[in-house]
Design a protein around this motif. Sequence first.
Motif, PDB file in Angstrom:
ATOM      1  N   GLY A 282       2.605  83.995  67.446  1.00 49.73           N
ATOM      2  CA  GLY A 282       3.898  84.556  67.913  1.00 49.73           C
ATOM      3  C   GLY A 282       5.040  83.456  67.380  1.00 49.73           C
ATOM      4  O   GLY A 282       4.403  82.783  66.360  1.00 49.73           O
ATOM      5  N   ARG A 283       6.217  83.295  67.667  1.00 47.75           N
ATOM      6  CA  ARG A 283       7.242  83.234  67.268  1.00 47.75           C
ATOM      7  C   ARG A 283       7.476  82.655  68.171  1.00 47.75           C
ATOM      8  O   ARG A 283       8.797  84.361  69.089  1.00 47.75           O
ATOM      9  CB  ARG A 283       7.362  83.611  65.842  1.00 47.75           C
ATOM     10  N   ALA A 284       8.929  82.037  68.488  1.00 45.84           N
ATOM     11  CA  ALA A 284       9.922  81.588  69.079  1.00 45.84           C
ATOM     12  C   ALA A 284      11.548  81.161  67.993  1.00 45.84           C
ATOM     13  O   ALA A 284      10.796  80.066  67.836  1.00 45.84           O
ATOM     14  CB  ALA A 284      10.016  80.798  70.483  1.00 45.84           C
ATOM     15  N   GLU A 285      12.576  81.825  68.097  1.00 46.57           N
ATOM     16  CA  GLU A 285      13.393  81.138  66.850  1.00 46.57           C
ATOM     17  C   GLU A 285      14.720  81.200  68.139  1.00 46.57           C
ATOM     18  O   GLU A 285      15.496  82.371  68.358  1.00 46.57           O
ATOM     19  CB  GLU A 285      13.274  82.620  65.762  1.00 46.57           C
ATOM     20  N   HIS A 286      15.488  80.379  68.026  1.00 48.25           N
ATOM     21  CA  HIS A 286      16.879  79.695  67.973  1.00 48.25           C
ATOM     22  C   HIS A 286      17.374  79.643  66.947  1.00 48.25           C
ATOM     23  O   HIS A 286      17.708  79.691  65.480  1.00 48.25           O
ATOM     24  CB  HIS A 286      16.938  78.637  68.185  1.00 48.25           C
ATOM     25  N   ARG A 287      18.884  81.046  66.663  1.00 47.89           N
ATOM     26  CA  ARG A 287      19.432  80.742  66.099  1.00 47.89           C
ATOM     27  C   ARG A 287      21.160  81.078  66.089  1.00 47.89           C
ATOM     28  O   ARG A 287      22.094  81.454  67.037  1.00 47.89           O
ATOM     29  CB  ARG A 287      19.591  82.676  64.762  1.00 47.89           C
ATOM     30  N   ASP A 288      21.631  80.558  65.505  1.00 48.40           N
ATOM     31  CA  ASP A 288      23.354  80.252  65.826  1.00 48.40           C
ATOM     32  C   ASP A 288      24.218  80.492  64.250  1.00 48.40           C
ATOM     33  O   ASP A 288      23.680  79.942  63.198  1.00 48.40           O
ATOM     34  CB  ASP A 288      23.366  78.429  65.577  1.00 48.40           C
ATOM     35  N   ILE A 289      24.770  81.299  64.251  1.00 48.60           N
ATOM     36  CA  ILE A 289      25.377  82.221  63.099  1.00 48.60           C
ATOM     37  C   ILE A 289      27.171  81.965  63.817  1.00 48.60           C
ATOM     38  O   ILE A 289      27.017  81.755  64.466  1.00 48.60           O
ATOM     39  CB  ILE A 289      25.585  83.244  63.063  1.00 48.60           C
ATOM     40  N   ARG A 290      27.576  81.453  62.445  1.00 43.91           N
ATOM     41  CA  ARG A 290      29.171  81.039  62.436  1.00 43.91           C
ATOM     42  C   ARG A 290      30.205  81.080  61.480  1.00 43.91           C
ATOM     43  O   ARG A 290      29.951  81.791  60.773  1.00 43.91           O
ATOM     44  CB  ARG A 290      29.559  79.317  62.460  1.00 43.91           C
ATOM     45  N   ALA A 291      31.481  81.275  62.473  1.00 39.46           N
ATOM     46  CA  ALA A 291      32.571  82.213  61.482  1.00 39.46           C
ATOM     47  C   ALA A 291      33.573  81.140  61.554  1.00 39.46           C
ATOM     48  O   ALA A 291      33.938  80.988  62.796  1.00 39.46           O
ATOM     49  CB  ALA A 291      32.852  83.222  60.745  1.00 39.46           C
ATOM     50  N   LYS A 292      34.582  81.136  60.545  1.00 36.81           N
ATOM     51  CA  LYS A 292      35.826  79.540  61.013  1.00 36.81           C
ATOM     52  C   LYS A 292      36.827  80.906  61.938  1.00 36.81           C
ATOM     53  O   LYS A 292      36.864  82.174  61.860  1.00 36.81           O
ATOM     54  CB  LYS A 292      36.200  79.631  59.483  1.00 36.81           C
ATOM     55  N   ALA A 293      37.724  80.479  62.570  1.00 39.76           N
ATOM     56  CA  ALA A 293      38.677  81.081  63.385  1.00 39.76           C
ATOM     57  C   ALA A 293      39.607  81.901  62.134  1.00 39.76           C
ATOM     58  O   ALA A 293      39.537  80.992  61.120  1.00 39.76           O
ATOM     59  CB  ALA A 293      39.621  80.033  64.026  1.00 39.76           C
ATOM     60  N   GLY A 294      39.652  83.288  62.962  1.00 43.23           N
ATOM     61  CA  GLY A 294      40.572  83.997  62.245  1.00 43.23           C
ATOM     62  C   GLY A 294      39.545  84.249  60.957  1.00 43.23           C
ATOM     63  O   GLY A 294      40.857  85.553  60.370  1.00 43.23           O
ATOM     64  N   SER A 295      39.044  84.279  61.206  1.00 42.20           N
ATOM     65  CA  SER A 295      38.177  85.151  60.050  1.00 42.20           C
ATOM     66  C   SER A 295      37.518  86.470  60.379  1.00 42.20           C
ATOM     67  O   SER A 295      37.432  86.667  61.630  1.00 42.20           O
ATOM     68  CB  SER A 295      36.915  84.175  59.770  1.00 42.20           C
ATOM     69  N   PRO A 296      37.996  87.953  59.571  1.00 45.83           N
ATOM     70  CA  PRO A 296      37.092  88.915  60.458  1.00 45.83           C
ATOM     71  C   PRO A 296      36.051  88.782  60.870  1.00 45.83           C
ATOM     72  O   PRO A 296      35.439  90.372  61.478  1.00 45.83           O
ATOM     73  CB  PRO A 296      37.575  89.853  58.976  1.00 45.83           C
ATOM     74  N   PHE A 297      35.050  87.322  61.273  1.00 47.41           N
ATOM     75  CA  PHE A 297      33.662  88.199  60.668  1.00 47.41           C
ATOM     76  C   PHE A 297      33.513  87.926  62.074  1.00 47.41           C
ATOM     77  O   PHE A 297      32.400  87.587  62.836  1.00 47.41           O
ATOM     78  CB  PHE A 297      32.436  87.342  60.013  1.00 47.41           C
ATOM     79  N   VAL A 298      34.710  86.981  63.060  1.00 48.40           N
ATOM     80  CA  VAL A 298      34.028  86.516  64.233  1.00 48.40           C
ATOM     81  C   VAL A 298      34.156  87.444  65.319  1.00 48.40           C
ATOM     82  O   VAL A 298      34.106  88.875  64.404  1.00 48.40           O
ATOM     83  CB  VAL A 298      35.107  84.957  64.981  1.00 48.40           C
ATOM     84  N   GLY A 299      33.306  86.917  66.165  1.00 49.26           N
ATOM     85  CA  GLY A 299      32.938  87.772  67.312  1.00 49.26           C
ATOM     86  C   GLY A 299      33.745  88.386  67.484  1.00 49.26           C
ATOM     87  O   GLY A 299      34.569  88.297  67.973  1.00 49.26           O
ATOM     88  N   VAL A 300      32.986  89.757  68.523  1.00 43.90           N
ATOM     89  CA  VAL A 300      33.652  90.336  69.448  1.00 43.90           C
ATOM     90  C   VAL A 300      34.746  89.877  70.409  1.00 43.90           C
ATOM     91  O   VAL A 300      36.192  90.922  70.565  1.00 43.90           O
ATOM     92  CB  VAL A 300      33.502  92.129  69.601  1.00 43.90           C
ATOM     93  N   GLU A 301      34.433  88.757  71.024  1.00 40.26           N
ATOM     94  CA  GLU A 301      35.298  88.256  72.238  1.00 40.26           C
ATOM     95  C   GLU A 301      36.306  87.467  71.394  1.00 40.26           C
ATOM     96  O   GLU A 301      36.407  86.404  72.222  1.00 40.26           O
ATOM     97  CB  GLU A 301      34.031  88.452  72.880  1.00 40.26           C
TER      98      GLU A 301
END
Length: 629
Positions: free
Chosen positions: A370-389
Amino acid sequence: MTRFPCRPGTVGARLAGRHAGPAGRLATTTLAAALLTSVVLGPTPAWSQSIPDAAVSAEMREDWGAAAEIYRRALEADPERVDLWRRLSDVLARDGQPVSAAEALDQAVAVEPDEPDMRLAASAAWAQADRPAAALEHCLAAADLAPEDVAILRTCARQANWAGDTAAVAEISGRVHAITGDAADLKAYARALGGMGELDESVALYRDYLAAHPDDPEALLDYATVETWRGNYAVAAEALNQYHDVHGEDDDWAARRARLLAWAHRPTEARELNDELLAANPNDYEHLYTRMLILRGEPRHSEAIAALEPLKRLRPESKDTRDAIRSTHAFLRSNVGIEAGFRDDADDISLRRLAIKGRWSLTPETYLYGRAEHRDIRAKAGSPFVGVEGDTSVDIEQAWVGARHRFSPLLEIGADAGVASIDGGGGDVGLYGLYADLRPLDNLWVDLSATRRVWDISPKSASLGLAMRDHRARIHWQPTLRHFVNAEVAHGRLNDGNRRNELFVNPYRAMLRTERLNLDLGVSAHWQDYDRDLDNGYYDPSNYRRFALTVVGYWKFSDDDGLNVTVSPGWHTDDSLSDYEFGTDVSVELINGIYRDWYSRLSASYSDRSQTTGRYDAYSINWELVRRF
């Protein structure tokens, strides 16, 4: 013919890594009796004082107890009488008291500590008492008193071999060769170095010896063994082939050939040779050790564990046996662990992750995980890769459990299932994995997988709830003992309608196998193609191609610890580039505790690419710690 050990301990281990001193040691009784006859029972020196008549009479009647008592009384009055200590030792030995006989000679040594013959007599007596360490101590003292006496040195080499002191065997053999310069002593020195794990030096000496004596059967066999310990299987096979051409297929050749094939992951051919040897000698430790390697390599986990029992019975304290136990059990044990990682790239996207994981071994063939994992993925403000919200950071919590079972040496099957919860509008995503581990041939491994995982390349792709269904085949093929091919072929489908096809091929050659360093050189080709170029926060090239050189080095600190370095310079292009561009991948991995209770791995990697938007690079750091039970 005296055999080498199963595998030397690392000088690091090795020998490992890859155990202990040479097997087939000289029998205690034979060695001790010869020395006692020549040293202890020799004629009484002319200068000695008279021997008590009563003691002589008792000896003639073979009344050893009475004779010993008379000598003890005489020695109480004059403890400096070396001749009486020797007579007392003699009658005690004849009376079946070898330890007391040896202790009597220790008293004689205390009176005359600088007499080589007295030291040799004490060495022989302790050998008769089955005390190899004490026997060796006296013999080495005699050698120090007569450093140019080759006969004493050779006696000490035999004593050291019996005592399992491989370092002393090598040191003494080197001294003998330095004095005599004889070819036979060169061969003995090479053998001693191999037994103590000084593999590179041993190989160099064997090559010198074989240059002048290319058909020496013992040297060819032992040279092949040392090269096997270094992992230099192709060269070891060449030496055995030369032996075969000159001396044919005897038991010595078959035993070394079977051991080589077992280590080189050719269990079927090894079994054919070893089964015949075991049928003739069912309690032979070396053949039983080879059988254990064969079962482990097939793999037949339960049978391999059972095959350890006769090794424990025959040589319970041997380092060979101890290493066989831990290396056989290590990867089958239950464990818990943690993982942590960080990744950052030129698009200012970073990933932080922390996971806990575990394995519960029900049987050697079946385990749950078994495996449990926390992942935190980030981008800079104004980047085209920020979340849809508009979120610059998206958290993902995911976990899954699974089971695997090996049905036969040919097939292992597994499955897992779980769920991921994605912030920023991503929702919940179901996860699964199906696995099959196939081994259709000794030299061919095929791993098949079908998985569904979150496609968290950026906050945007994660917040869209993207998941990849990936179908993949990993292939490892060893056409020869020095040539290898790794390959992967995959087809993936994303839930945004995009599809990906991928092919990777990496043929390489084992260039160097030494006591400390393995070095492989090869080439690689990587092709990747997506159906569509979507603006969903991940790189989806059409017709991406990369061709590169691969250099892989592994520095062995010990059987348990090492440093792996991979460098892959090459050229890549895709549909956005007008020509090929140069880029390099580099990774470094420090591994500790491969077979120990605690296992850890720390890795760092860097990659750079030229794209139409400019230079793209990425680096990552990952750490893993596992506790086995």
